[in-house]
Scaffold this motif. Structure first.
Motif, PDB file in Angstrom:
ATOM      1  N   HIS A 477       0.860  -1.191   0.000  1.00 12.27           N
ATOM      2  CA  HIS A 477       0.000   0.000   0.000  1.00 12.27           C
ATOM      3  C   HIS A 477       0.890   1.234   0.000  1.00 12.27           C
ATOM      4  CE1 HIS A 477      -3.592  -2.443   0.898  1.00 12.27           C
ATOM      5  NE2 HIS A 477      -2.784  -3.129   1.721  1.00 12.27           N
ATOM      6  N   ILE A 478       0.628   2.140  -0.897  1.00 10.37           N
ATOM      7  CA  ILE A 478       1.434   3.352  -1.041  1.00 10.37           C
ATOM      8  C   ILE A 478       0.508   4.559  -0.909  1.00 10.37           C
ATOM      9  CG2 ILE A 478       2.954   4.650  -2.568  1.00 10.37           C
ATOM     10  CD1 ILE A 478       3.586   2.023  -4.002  1.00 10.37           C
ATOM     11  N   ALA A 565      -3.225  17.186  -2.849  1.00  9.21           N
ATOM     12  CA  ALA A 565      -3.971  15.938  -2.990  1.00  9.21           C
ATOM     13  C   ALA A 565      -3.206  14.776  -2.369  1.00  9.21           C
ATOM     14  CB  ALA A 565      -4.242  15.651  -4.465  1.00  9.21           C
ATOM     15  N   VAL A 566      -3.972  13.746  -1.979  1.00  6.03           N
ATOM     16  CA  VAL A 566      -3.405  12.535  -1.415  1.00  6.03           C
ATOM     17  C   VAL A 566      -3.811  11.364  -2.324  1.00  6.03           C
ATOM     18  CG1 VAL A 566      -3.289  10.988   0.568  1.00  6.03           C
ATOM     19  CG2 VAL A 566      -3.549  13.473   0.918  1.00  6.03           C
ATOM     20  N   PHE A 567      -2.825  10.689  -2.878  1.00  3.42           N
ATOM     21  CA  PHE A 567      -3.055   9.534  -3.744  1.00  3.42           C
ATOM     22  C   PHE A 567      -2.712   8.258  -2.993  1.00  3.42           C
ATOM     23  CE2 PHE A 567      -2.786  12.901  -6.775  1.00  3.42           C
ATOM     24  CZ  PHE A 567      -3.564  12.504  -7.860  1.00  3.42           C
ATOM     25  N   MET A 568      -3.473   7.208  -3.295  1.00  5.60           N
ATOM     26  CA  MET A 568      -3.211   5.910  -2.681  1.00  5.60           C
ATOM     27  C   MET A 568      -3.161   4.844  -3.769  1.00  5.60           C
ATOM     28  SD  MET A 568      -5.303   3.765   0.220  1.00  5.60           S
ATOM     29  CE  MET A 568      -4.747   2.128   0.700  1.00  5.60           C
ATOM     30  N   ALA A 569      -2.157   3.992  -3.716  1.00 10.47           N
ATOM     31  CA  ALA A 569      -2.008   2.876  -4.656  1.00 10.47           C
ATOM     32  C   ALA A 569      -1.961   1.570  -3.896  1.00 10.47           C
ATOM     33  CB  ALA A 569      -0.749   3.043  -5.497  1.00 10.47           C
ATOM     34  N   THR A 570      -2.613   0.554  -4.452  1.00 13.05           N
ATOM     35  CA  THR A 570      -2.613  -0.789  -3.877  1.00 13.05           C
ATOM     36  C   THR A 570      -2.050  -1.746  -4.915  1.00 13.05           C
ATOM     37  OG1 THR A 570      -4.579  -0.248  -2.591  1.00 13.05           O
ATOM     38  CG2 THR A 570      -4.005  -2.580  -2.797  1.00 13.05           C
ATOM     39  N   LEU A 571      -0.961  -2.447  -4.563  1.00 13.45           N
ATOM     40  CA  LEU A 571      -0.277  -3.342  -5.493  1.00 13.45           C
ATOM     41  C   LEU A 571      -0.198  -4.735  -4.901  1.00 13.45           C
ATOM     42  CD1 LEU A 571       2.670  -1.032  -6.623  1.00 13.45           C
ATOM     43  CD2 LEU A 571       0.526  -1.463  -7.827  1.00 13.45           C
ATOM     44  N   PRO A 572      -1.174  -5.601  -5.174  1.00 10.85           N
ATOM     45  CA  PRO A 572      -1.123  -6.969  -4.641  1.00 10.85           C
ATOM     46  C   PRO A 572       0.001  -7.774  -5.297  1.00 10.85           C
ATOM     47  CG  PRO A 572      -3.365  -6.360  -5.320  1.00 10.85           C
ATOM     48  CD  PRO A 572      -2.440  -5.320  -5.857  1.00 10.85           C
ATOM     49  N   GLY A 573       0.561  -8.725  -4.515  1.00 12.37           N
ATOM     50  CA  GLY A 573       1.554  -9.650  -5.035  1.00 12.37           C
ATOM     51  C   GLY A 573       2.889  -9.031  -5.378  1.00 12.37           C
ATOM     52  N   THR A 574       3.270  -7.946  -4.709  1.00 14.85           N
ATOM     53  CA  THR A 574       4.544  -7.300  -5.024  1.00 14.85           C
ATOM     54  C   THR A 574       5.577  -7.447  -3.918  1.00 14.85           C
ATOM     55  OG1 THR A 574       3.630  -5.216  -4.187  1.00 14.85           O
ATOM     56  CG2 THR A 574       3.526  -5.597  -6.570  1.00 14.85           C
ATOM     57  N   THR A 575       5.220  -8.041  -2.764  1.00 21.33           N
ATOM     58  CA  THR A 575       6.182  -8.273  -1.684  1.00 21.33           C
ATOM     59  C   THR A 575       6.053  -9.714  -1.221  1.00 21.33           C
ATOM     60  OG1 THR A 575       4.632  -7.570   0.053  1.00 21.33           O
ATOM     61  CG2 THR A 575       6.040  -5.871  -0.935  1.00 21.33           C
TER      62      THR A 575
END
Length: 592
Positions: A477-478, A565-575
């Protein structure tokens, strides 16, 4: 001896024309011949029927019957002068003259002529067989006698008051008169045949011209070669090729285009309604500039598209759209930028390490061992590298530490402080650095641009990273925030070159939130260079995240004057996994 030049074979269109002409001529001649034969047969039958009618009339005349019977009873045949002056000759010649027959012949029961147009033939036996008529039968014949070819009939002459045959009457019409009648009847047929022949020739020439136009003047061998070459080229290249015919239908949609756009073969369907990005259709519109290249996103791919007009001898054949895959190049470019930034930072750190080693060497040389230990302790507390990133020690993963540190160097050069949020906790290690680079790098770059363009005097960007374990790999989660003026402000705002920070058409924040993810959206002051990659960062990041089952979205739109602004990224399967050092960190956090 010089050999003669080989004769060039006739062109296919010429061969087709000659073949068509031959077929037309043959059909016309056969039709005319058959019709002429049928007409000749009809006229012959009419002549036979007319001869039969005349023969019956003469044979049924009572005077003829009495005279023939009388002559038949005599011991011999009267001499020719007597027959010439007799009543039978008068009746026969009268009938022949009235009807235009070739001959009217009367014989006795033995076949000797009693009446004949040629006086010298009187008393002689007839030249054709009279047996059937003398047997009491009526027959029609076509044969050649002493007066020439004829169509006629033979009828028996019966004795008065009985069925005894005493002679026969033979009547014939010349076939030359039949031919003359045929010539009169055949004229309309010949005119019709000539008209049909001319119409066939004209149609053949028109068909030849159309064939040349449809085949562009190419021979069948050339067309076959072109088809083989087209299949070999279109299926053998990695670039997508889309052919749009002049009538607006897709004529070519090769395998590479299907793969790049994720569509089945669309050949034959209307281009205007084809399920392809609108940017591709815009390249083929009448007002489009030929040769312009645009970047589009199809699925998780970055494509460069261009269109060219297809012409053949000034004939408009439509458009050819070319698609080139730049996805790997985009990733490599971003990785190269990161490596370059890290290299620059490491060169600076090399000088700092050299100074630190000199300091430690100085302490040791003068015997200040305690000061050397204290100095080393302070260095250990700040981490192995001293990037201009606040709270960099919260990042334990080497890849994230190096990448964010390199971004911190870039941000510091532009007067922006990059810091790690206090809630950052990454226990695993990054397993998909390429995807993380694309998403995290885009978000940090956009935030730095927004901070630079913002009105707040204190320019900063804050990044928080948190991983969540999972059975198929951890989810990263970023969250990226900045000090810019937010999405509700006018451009340039929260996006910079990649377009984060623009209001919608009606100025609403909701429209702005969607607009920043639109493909090709940018607030850059300078126009985007064709193929330069502007306006694709956030769109590509969102596509990549969604392909992995995650997403990129806006948590807060920000406000003028900051924060942004606040951005959020979700990257499954990257760790994946966790280290002992990370467990120590977790324990420290739990203890305090």
């Amino acid at each position: 001896m010089k050999r003669p030049a080989p004769r060039q074979p006739l062109r296919f269109s010429t061969q087709t024309l000659l073949l068509q002409l031959g077929v037309v001529v043959l059909v016309v001649l056969l039709s005319g011949a058959v019709h002429a034969w049928l007409t000749y047969e009809r006229l012959g039958r009419e002549a036979e029927n007319q001869a039969l009618t005349l023969a019956r009339t003469v044979a049924s005349d009572p005077a003829v019957r009495r005279e023939v019977q009388a002559i038949s009873r005599e011991a011999g045949t009267p001499p020719a002068p007597v027959l010439l002056a007799g009543p039978l000759m008068a009746v026969a010649e009268g009938a022949r003259t009235r009807t235009g027959a070739l001959f009217v012949v009367i014989t006795d029961e033995t076949g000797l002529r009693l009446a004949h147009p040629d006086a010298e033939r009187l008393g002689e036996k007839v030249s054709t067989d009279p047996s059937e008529a003398l047997a009491g039968k009526e027959v029609t014949t076509r044969n050649t006698g002493t007066l020439g070819p004829s169509a006629g009939a033979k009828v028996p002459v019966f004795a008065p008051g009985s069925e005894a045959v005493v002679g026969e009457v033979s009547v014939g019409y010349s076939t030359e008169s039949i031919v003359q009648s045929l010539a009169r009847d055949i004229t309309p047929i010949a005119l019709t045949a000539a008209g049909s022949l001319l119409a066939g020739i004209l149609a053949s020439f028109l068909l030849r011209r159309r064939l040349q136009r449809l085949t562009l003047g190419l021979e069948p061998e050339e067309i076959s070669t072109l088809v083989h070459d087209q299949v070999a080229v279109l299926q053998g290249v990695d670039d997508g090729v889309i052919g749009v015919a002049a009538d607006g239908r897709i004529s070519v949609f090769n395998a590479a285009a299907q793969r790049l756009l994720g569509r089945p073969d669309l050949a034959g369907s209307p281009w205007e309604w084809a399920p392809v990005p609108e940017q591709l259709k815009a390249l083929t519109r009448p007002d489009a500039s030929e040769g312009d290249a645009v970047e589009i996103i199809a699925g998780a791919r970055v494509l460069v598209a261009s269109a060219r007009k297809a012409l053949h001898r000034q004939e408009d054949l439509g458009w050819v759209v070319m698609l080139r895959d730049r996805t790997e190049l985009q990733h490599l470019t971003r990785q190269l930028d990161a490596v370059g930034t890290m290299s620059t930072a490491l060169r600076a750190q090399r000088h700092e390490f050299a100074n630190q080693l000199h300091t430690i060497a100085g302490f040791m040389s003068i015997g200040q061992h305690q000061q050397a230990r204290d100095y080393l302790a302070r260095l250990a507390a700040t981490g192995p590298l001293k990037f201009p990133v606040d709270q960099a020690e919260l990042l334990q993963d080497p890849y994230l530490q190096a990448f964010v540190g390199a971004k911190g160097v870039e941000a510091d050069e532009r007067g922006v402080t990059l810091r790690i949020g206090p809630e950052t906790l990454v226990r695993g290690q990054v397993t998909e650095p390429q995807d993380v680079t694309t998403v995290l790098g885009n978000l940090i770059d956009n935030a730095v641009n927004a901070a630079v363009a913002g009105s707040a005097p204190d320019r900063w960007v804050e990044v928080e990273l948190l991983d969540e374990p999972g059975p198929d790999g951890g989810t990263l989660h970023i969250v990226v925030a900045d000090s810019g003026d937010g999405l509700a402000s006018g451009p340039p705002a929260d996006a910079g070159a990649d377009g984060a920070g623009e209001t919608g058409a009606d100025g609403s924040v909701a429209d702005a939130a969607e607009a920043v993810f639109a493909e090709g959206f940018t607030t850059a002051a300078r126009p985007a260079r064709a193929g330069g990659g502007q306006g694709l960062g956030l769109a590509l990041a969102r596509q990549l995240a969604r392909r992995r089952g995650g997403d990129v979205r806006i948590l807060e739109p920000g406000s003028p004057g900051g924060p942004g602004a606040v951005f959020m990224a979700t990257l499954p399967g990257t760790t994946a996994g966790s280290t002992a050092g990370n467990n120590d960190v977790i324990g420290k956090d739990n203890d305090g």
